[in-house]
Write a protein that holds these residues in place. Structure first.
Motif, short mmCIF file in Angstrom:
data_model
loop_
_atom_site.label_atom_id
_atom_site.label_comp_id
_atom_site.label_asym_id
_atom_site.label_seq_id
_atom_site.Cartn_x
_atom_site.Cartn_y
_atom_site.Cartn_z
N GLY A 204 16.46 39.31 42.53
CA GLY A 204 15.85 40.00 44.14
C GLY A 204 17.73 40.21 44.85
N GLN A 205 18.95 40.10 43.98
CA GLN A 205 19.94 40.55 44.25
C GLN A 205 20.59 42.34 44.60
N VAL A 206 20.39 43.05 44.74
CA VAL A 206 20.41 44.35 45.27
C VAL A 206 22.01 44.62 45.64
N ALA A 207 22.68 43.62 46.08
CA ALA A 207 24.43 43.70 46.03
C ALA A 207 24.77 43.02 46.70
N ALA A 208 26.51 43.05 46.02
CA ALA A 208 27.78 42.20 46.56
C ALA A 208 28.85 42.55 46.94
N ILE A 209 29.17 41.77 48.05
CA ILE A 209 30.47 42.53 48.45
C ILE A 209 31.82 41.45 48.52
N ASN A 210 32.99 41.96 47.68
CA ASN A 210 33.57 40.57 47.65
C ASN A 210 35.35 41.25 48.92
N PHE A 211 35.66 40.06 48.79
CA PHE A 211 37.18 40.65 49.84
C PHE A 211 37.79 40.05 49.04
N ALA A 212 38.83 40.79 48.74
CA ALA A 212 39.93 39.67 47.87
C ALA A 212 39.66 38.61 47.82
N GLY A 213 38.76 39.06 46.18
CA GLY A 213 38.53 38.07 45.30
C GLY A 213 39.01 37.67 44.28
N GLY A 214 39.63 35.98 44.20
CA GLY A 214 40.46 35.75 43.21
C GLY A 214 40.65 34.32 43.27
N HIS A 215 41.65 33.54 42.49
CA HIS A 215 41.89 32.27 42.65
C HIS A 215 43.40 32.20 42.58
N GLY A 216 43.91 30.48 42.61
CA GLY A 216 44.97 30.28 42.18
C GLY A 216 46.01 31.40 42.39
N GLY A 217 46.35 31.33 43.74
CA GLY A 217 47.06 32.66 44.21
C GLY A 217 47.85 31.13 45.25
N SER A 218 49.07 31.86 45.31
CA SER A 218 50.04 30.99 46.02
C SER A 218 51.37 31.45 46.80
N PRO A 219 50.88 31.80 47.95
CA PRO A 219 51.78 32.87 49.09
C PRO A 219 52.80 32.98 49.52
N ASP A 220 53.53 31.08 49.36
CA ASP A 220 54.82 30.85 49.67
C ASP A 220 55.39 30.64 48.58
N ALA A 221 54.63 29.94 47.37
CA ALA A 221 55.43 29.93 46.46
C ALA A 221 55.82 31.18 45.18
N HIS A 222 54.80 32.61 45.10
CA HIS A 222 54.98 33.65 44.84
C HIS A 222 54.10 34.18 44.39
N PRO A 223 54.49 35.03 46.16
CA PRO A 223 53.04 36.14 46.63
C PRO A 223 52.97 36.93 45.83
N GLY A 224 51.82 37.47 46.31
CA GLY A 224 50.96 38.24 45.32
C GLY A 224 50.62 37.92 44.11
N GLU A 225 51.04 37.03 43.32
CA GLU A 225 51.33 36.51 41.55
C GLU A 225 50.66 35.02 41.77
N PRO A 226 49.05 35.24 41.24
CA PRO A 226 47.77 33.68 41.28
C PRO A 226 48.50 33.69 39.54
N CYS A 227 48.45 32.47 39.40
CA CYS A 227 48.26 31.38 38.35
C CYS A 227 47.84 32.78 37.10
N ARG A 228 48.22 32.85 36.42
CA ARG A 228 47.76 33.97 35.18
C ARG A 228 46.49 34.88 35.58
N PRO A 229 46.95 35.87 36.16
CA PRO A 229 46.24 37.09 36.71
C PRO A 229 45.29 37.89 35.38
N ASP A 230 45.82 37.47 33.96
CA ASP A 230 45.75 37.84 33.17
C ASP A 230 44.03 37.21 32.74
N GLU A 231 44.08 36.55 32.62
CA GLU A 231 43.11 35.18 32.57
C GLU A 231 41.69 35.53 33.53
N LEU A 232 42.26 35.66 35.58
CA LEU A 232 41.54 36.37 36.11
C LEU A 232 40.62 37.87 35.30
#
Length: 408
Positions: A204-232
């Motif tokens: 039944g799914q007809v659409a998906a909306i992804n706001f800033a989707g990701g994992h492993g982010g740390s804005p203080d320790a490494h802003p904009g650079e999550p853990c292993r972005p290549d794995e994501l």
């Protein structure tokens, strides 16, 4: 399935605990015959349900595997909202983000502004608090990535996606839900989970909306650079492949702001490209910088994203707009108190006039409510309607410098 539904008595929380994001400040509400103005911290108690959008709370049982293969089971706390009438309604499921340090402090998730937007479009809305958060944190943490140098994103995605699918199945079992029209929405880790659930090709799914989707982010320790972005990137490609296996992948809309402190624009582009390369359908909407951290766009930028989601969903058959545009024109001076439709609302209206834009004032001539900041119009109406009881529902009287009132 309906028999499994039970009310949660001690519901709490207006705060959407999304990776450290906090809601925009606002001021609101008052009620005749003795209007009282209060800021949001003293607004109606957190467990007071928004009856005008039929807010309710149910529990949905789930079992998932964590990163170590152990089973984590529990009852998701799901906040639901519905338009008036018997339905059947299309369904929107909204998924929250993650702050590993404060996950045990999460409250019941509501996303009231976003929920009201979808209700205006005719959707029923379900907002689950997933396993690993709030009172469910004691059961385990199936969404942990374990370690930064070798993150286990796949298990986190699988667990969250399974929970989203369980919520869809539960809601679809009720008579007033149109199980053929499901839209998934998520922010941050919730956006990542939304795309993972889309890859599972939910019925039944007809659409998906992804706001800033990701994992492993740390804005203080490494802003904009999550853990292993290549794995994501690898996982997003895999999600795209799985989403396309039916031959008809559902359209997805991806929002990322230029100043997102968790995931930089470079990674955002790479992940969307990987999803498309795998065969998925992804419309990437790069957004200009938003506030002090673009990661907060979903919860603090409703006036920005709602018209864009309207445009995305319209070709899919959802023609009713949910965004409330700021009007122009007007024949009555905004500071003309003699034009007010009721003398008892004058004190509240003076407070509105003293507030900063964006702002909105709503009334039915007896009750009143006002709000400033993001989603001011919707929130002003909501604050006013909390106190109308059996009275006539509230209408917008003024927005910014414009009187928009027409007698109901």
């Amino acid at each position: 399935m309906k028999a499994a539904m039970s009310a949660l008595i001690a519901a709490a929380g207006l705060v959407a605990a999304l990776m450290g994001a906090t809601p925009a400040a606002s001021f609101a509400q008052a009620s005749a015959p003795e209007p009282v103005l209060t800021d949001e911290s003293k607004a109606p108690v957190p467990d007071q349900l928004a009856l005008d959008i039929r807010e309710a709370i149910v529990r949905v049982p789930v079992s998932v595997k964590d990163a170590f293969g152990s089973t984590v089971s529990g009852d998701l706390i799901v906040t639901t909202f519905r338009p008036p009438g018997p339905g059947p309604f299309p369904l929107a499921v909204i998924s929250h983000g993650r702050n590993a340090k404060t996950r045990a402090e999460y409250k019941r998730q509501r996303f009231e502004s976003a929920a009201r937007y979808f209700v205006r479009k005719g959707f029923a809305v379900a907002v689950p608090l997933r396993l690993g958060y709030g009172e469910l944190a004691r059961l385990g943490d199936p969404e942990t990535n374990v370690r930064c140098d070798s993150p286990r994103y796949a298990s986190a995605a699988a667990a969250a996606a399974a929970e989203i699918e369980a919520v869809v199945r539960f809601m679809a079992s009720t008579a007033d839900i149109d199980a053929r029209q499901v839209v998934l929405v998520g922010q941050s880790v919730g956006g990542f989970a939304t795309i993972a659930a889309t890859a599972a090709r939910i019925d039944g799914q007809v659409a998906a909306i992804n706001f800033a989707g990701g994992h492993g982010g740390s804005p203080d320790a490494h802003p904009g650079e999550p853990c292993r972005p290549d794995e994501l990137e690898r996982l997003y490609r895999e999600f795209g492949t799985r989403a396309s296996e039916s031959g008809r992948p559902v359209p997805t809309l991806w929002f990322f702001a230029a100043n997102d402190r968790y995931f930089s624009p470079r990674h955002q582009q790479e992940w969307a490209d990987a999803y498309r390369a795998g065969g998925g359908r992804a419309e990437l909407r790069p957004m200009p910088p938003f506030a002090d951290d673009g990661h907060k766009l979903f919860i603090q930028g409703n006036d920005v994203w709602q018209p864009l989601v309207d445009a995305f969903l319209k070709p899919l058959g959802f023609d009713v707009p949910g965004a409330l545009p700021y009007p122009g024109g007007g024949e009555v001076a905004v500071d003309d108190l003699d034009a007010l439709p009721g003398a008892r609302i004058a004190d509240g209206y003076r407070k509105f006039l003293a507030s900063k834009e964006p702002r909105a004032f709503a009334t039915n001539g007896r009750s009143w409510g006002w709000a400033t900041g993001d989603d001011a119009q919707s929130r002003a109406l909501a604050f006013c309607d909390r106190y109308t009881g059996s009275q006539e529902r509230c209408h917008l009287y003024a927005v910014n410098q414009t009187v928009v009132w027409s007698k109901p």
